[in-house]
Write an enzyme that holds these catalytic residues in place. Structure first.
Site, PDB file in Angstrom:
ATOM      1  N   THR A 114       0.986  -1.345  -0.226  1.00  0.00           N
ATOM      2  CA  THR A 114       0.276   0.114   0.008  1.00  0.00           C
ATOM      3  C   THR A 114       1.252   1.435   0.278  1.00  0.00           C
ATOM      4  O   THR A 114       2.146   1.292  -0.110  1.00  0.00           O
ATOM      5  CB  THR A 114      -0.968   0.272   1.108  1.00  0.00           C
ATOM      6  OG1 THR A 114       0.023   0.405   2.456  1.00  0.00           O
ATOM      7  CG2 THR A 114      -1.892  -1.496   1.918  1.00  0.00           C
ATOM      8  N   ALA A 144       1.768   2.663  -2.835  1.00  0.00           N
ATOM      9  CA  ALA A 144       3.171   2.778  -3.949  1.00  0.00           C
ATOM     10  C   ALA A 144       3.011   2.752  -4.882  1.00  0.00           C
ATOM     11  O   ALA A 144       3.745   2.904  -5.754  1.00  0.00           O
ATOM     12  CB  ALA A 144       2.671   1.216  -4.158  1.00  0.00           C
ATOM     13  N   SER A 145       2.253   4.216  -4.795  1.00  0.00           N
ATOM     14  CA  SER A 145       2.701   5.008  -5.909  1.00  0.00           C
ATOM     15  C   SER A 145       3.611   5.937  -5.713  1.00  0.00           C
ATOM     16  O   SER A 145       4.346   7.297  -6.341  1.00  0.00           O
ATOM     17  CB  SER A 145       1.349   5.693  -6.314  1.00  0.00           C
ATOM     18  OG  SER A 145       0.808   6.969  -4.604  1.00  0.00           O
ATOM     19  N   GLY A 169       7.756   8.018  -3.376  1.00  0.00           N
ATOM     20  CA  GLY A 169       8.696   7.156  -1.952  1.00  0.00           C
ATOM     21  C   GLY A 169       8.943   5.582  -1.304  1.00  0.00           C
ATOM     22  O   GLY A 169       9.154   5.331  -2.673  1.00  0.00           O
ATOM     23  N   ILE A 170       8.833   5.829  -0.224  1.00  0.00           N
ATOM     24  CA  ILE A 170       9.014   4.310   0.533  1.00  0.00           C
ATOM     25  C   ILE A 170       8.583   3.014  -0.763  1.00  0.00           C
ATOM     26  O   ILE A 170       8.873   2.110  -1.123  1.00  0.00           O
ATOM     27  CB  ILE A 170       9.158   4.006   1.984  1.00  0.00           C
ATOM     28  CG1 ILE A 170       9.998   4.786   2.955  1.00  0.00           C
ATOM     29  CG2 ILE A 170       9.155   2.731   1.712  1.00  0.00           C
ATOM     30  CD1 ILE A 170       9.625   4.987   3.966  1.00  0.00           C
ATOM     31  N   GLY A 171       7.114   2.923  -0.629  1.00  0.00           N
ATOM     32  CA  GLY A 171       6.352   1.988  -1.429  1.00  0.00           C
ATOM     33  C   GLY A 171       6.958   1.869  -2.695  1.00  0.00           C
ATOM     34  O   GLY A 171       6.720   0.818  -3.447  1.00  0.00           O
ATOM     35  N   SER A 224       8.496   3.581  12.387  1.00  0.00           N
ATOM     36  CA  SER A 224       8.755   5.398  11.783  1.00  0.00           C
ATOM     37  C   SER A 224       9.496   4.660  13.150  1.00  0.00           C
ATOM     38  O   SER A 224       9.817   4.536  14.387  1.00  0.00           O
ATOM     39  CB  SER A 224       8.631   6.588  11.770  1.00  0.00           C
ATOM     40  OG  SER A 224       9.129   8.128  12.256  1.00  0.00           O
ATOM     41  N   TYR A 256       1.400  13.083  13.812  1.00  0.00           N
ATOM     42  CA  TYR A 256       2.429  11.508  13.048  1.00  0.00           C
ATOM     43  C   TYR A 256       2.706  10.973  14.255  1.00  0.00           C
ATOM     44  O   TYR A 256       2.249   9.593  14.014  1.00  0.00           O
ATOM     45  CB  TYR A 256       2.950  12.252  12.178  1.00  0.00           C
ATOM     46  CG  TYR A 256       3.398  11.568  11.508  1.00  0.00           C
ATOM     47  CD1 TYR A 256       3.556  11.007   9.875  1.00  0.00           C
ATOM     48  CD2 TYR A 256       4.989  10.777  11.399  1.00  0.00           C
ATOM     49  CE1 TYR A 256       4.395   9.169   9.569  1.00  0.00           C
ATOM     50  CE2 TYR A 256       5.832  10.290  10.811  1.00  0.00           C
ATOM     51  CZ  TYR A 256       5.358   9.225   9.741  1.00  0.00           C
ATOM     52  OH  TYR A 256       6.448   8.310   8.619  1.00  0.00           O
TER      53      TYR A 256
END
Length: 387
Positions: A14, A16-17, A19-21, A144, A157
């Protein structure tokens, strides 16, 4: 517990569009995994799936908001319909807000929890239900360093990532008690150079930025994929994250004061604050793996690489003591000298641990490649950890 090699896995990711994903999706595709990619941005997902397929990979996309339990169920259904199921589920989607708690509307803080916490809950429940019937697999939740230690100006956050840690730990114990063959891992990234600061809603007068040191998203992607094939309880992606956690454990009040003096200024970047956040809807910044951090970005983390090898565990313990000693010594100086001492300690420890990580890698490389089925083209650097 046995987990499949990446080349034999179907992996759900998830967020996935970008950064990390996105970094994880590309790396997993190169290693031969089949992918089910999800985010709220249909256009970005279509582009990423096309890219993977053009390079010979296999991927499908599902547009979904993880805050919606029914939408998350559709991700699982798509994986079952498209590939017959899945072996690893990575809960990575997240949003953030910069600003003092008194300035950020409660409704917006709730939205952070809807994505960051409830999105993980929804995904984990769907994954656990399916993996029990499939004979096992892995659930990997991206928390995190702020799961262990909060910072100012990102209160909602930080709180959401604390909640993710609590949930993940409880889920792990419950699944282990009932004998479910499911690995549950919490990944704790340090500051990462992704479009995070572009995507975050901000009440700061200037464009927000990450406090140093900042790591490349590849550091996190490698840790995630390692945990997809080797069960791990939790992993710090970036050595500085481990130091933050130790500071919270051993000297919480001193750490409060240190952050009060440094973390406000370090999160104010240059230039005006521009409204490009994706708290409520995706933005044009989707589809980008890296952000716009202007300082040095650490391409590798020797600490993370070595910590994932059992042979390096003792060396990591010695290194942690050295970091704490350096920070304590730095407290005797000015705020600027404390920062410099801490940064120097991190760099020194990263380099010291690098030799341990490389030694472990050299001894195990051939056996690991054969056992896990890793595509050799992914291995690019002697300091680069590959699952």
């Amino acid at each position: 517990m046995h987990l499949k090699p990446l080349a034999a896995q179907i992996i759900v990711i998830t967020g996935a569009s970008s950064g990390i994903g996105l970094a994880t999706a590309r790396m997993a595709a190169r290693a031969g995994a089949k992918l089910v990619l999800s985010s709220r941005n249909a256009e970005a997902l279509e582009k990423i799936v096309g890219e993977i397929q053009a390079e010979g990979g296999s991927a499908i996309s599902v547009v979904a908001d993880v805050a919606d339990e029914a939408a998350v169920r559709q991700i699982a259904d798509a994986a079952i319909a498209g590939f017959g199921g899945f072996d690893t589920w990575v809960n990575n989607a997240g949003v953030s807000i910069y600003g003092r708690i008194s300035e950020v509307p409660v409704a917006e803080q709730r939205r952070v929890f809807e994505t960051n916490y409830w999105g993980v809950v929804h995904g984990s429940r769907e994954a656990a239900e399916h993996l029990k019937t499939r004979g096992g697999g892995a659930i990997i939740n991206v928390g995190s360093v702020l799961s262990d230690r909060s910072i100012p100006l990102q209160g909602a956050y930080s709180a959401s990532k604390h909640a993710v840690k609590g949930f993940t730990d409880s889920l792990r114990m419950e699944l282990e008690e009932e004998g479910a063959p499911i690995s549950v891992t919490l990944i704790k990234p340090a500051a990462i150079n992704t479009p995070y600061t572009k995507h975050a809603r901000s009440y700061l007068p200037t464009h927000p930025t990450n406090p140093p040191p900042v790591y490349d998203p590849q550091v996190v992607a490698k840790a995630i994929l390692r945990c997809a094939v080797t069960p791990r309880r939790d992993v710090f992606a970036g050595g500085f994250g481990k130091m933050f956690s130790l500071m919270e454990t051993f000297m919480p009040r001193a750490t409060d004061r240190y952050m009060e003096k440094t973390m406000f200024a370090q999160q104010h970047g240059e230039g005006p604050n521009e409204p490009t956040d994706h708290l409520d809807a995706p933005t044009t910044a989707e589809g980008e793996e890296r952000g716009d951090y202007a300082g040095m970005v650490m391409k590798h983390s020797a600490y993370t690489a070595a910590s994932l090898h059992p042979m390096a565990a003792l060396a990591m313990g010695v290194g942690a003591v050295g970091i704490i000693a350096s920070v304590l010594a730095g407290r005797r100086g000015s705020a600027r000298r404390r920062q410099a001492s801490t940064w120097s300690a991190i760099e020194d420890q990263e380099h010291a641990n690098a030799s341990v990580g490389v030694a472990a890698r050299d001894l195990q490389a051939s056996a690991r490649a054969d056992r896990l089925g890793i595509n050799a083209e992914v291995e690019a650097s002697p300091y680069e950890y590959v699952p």
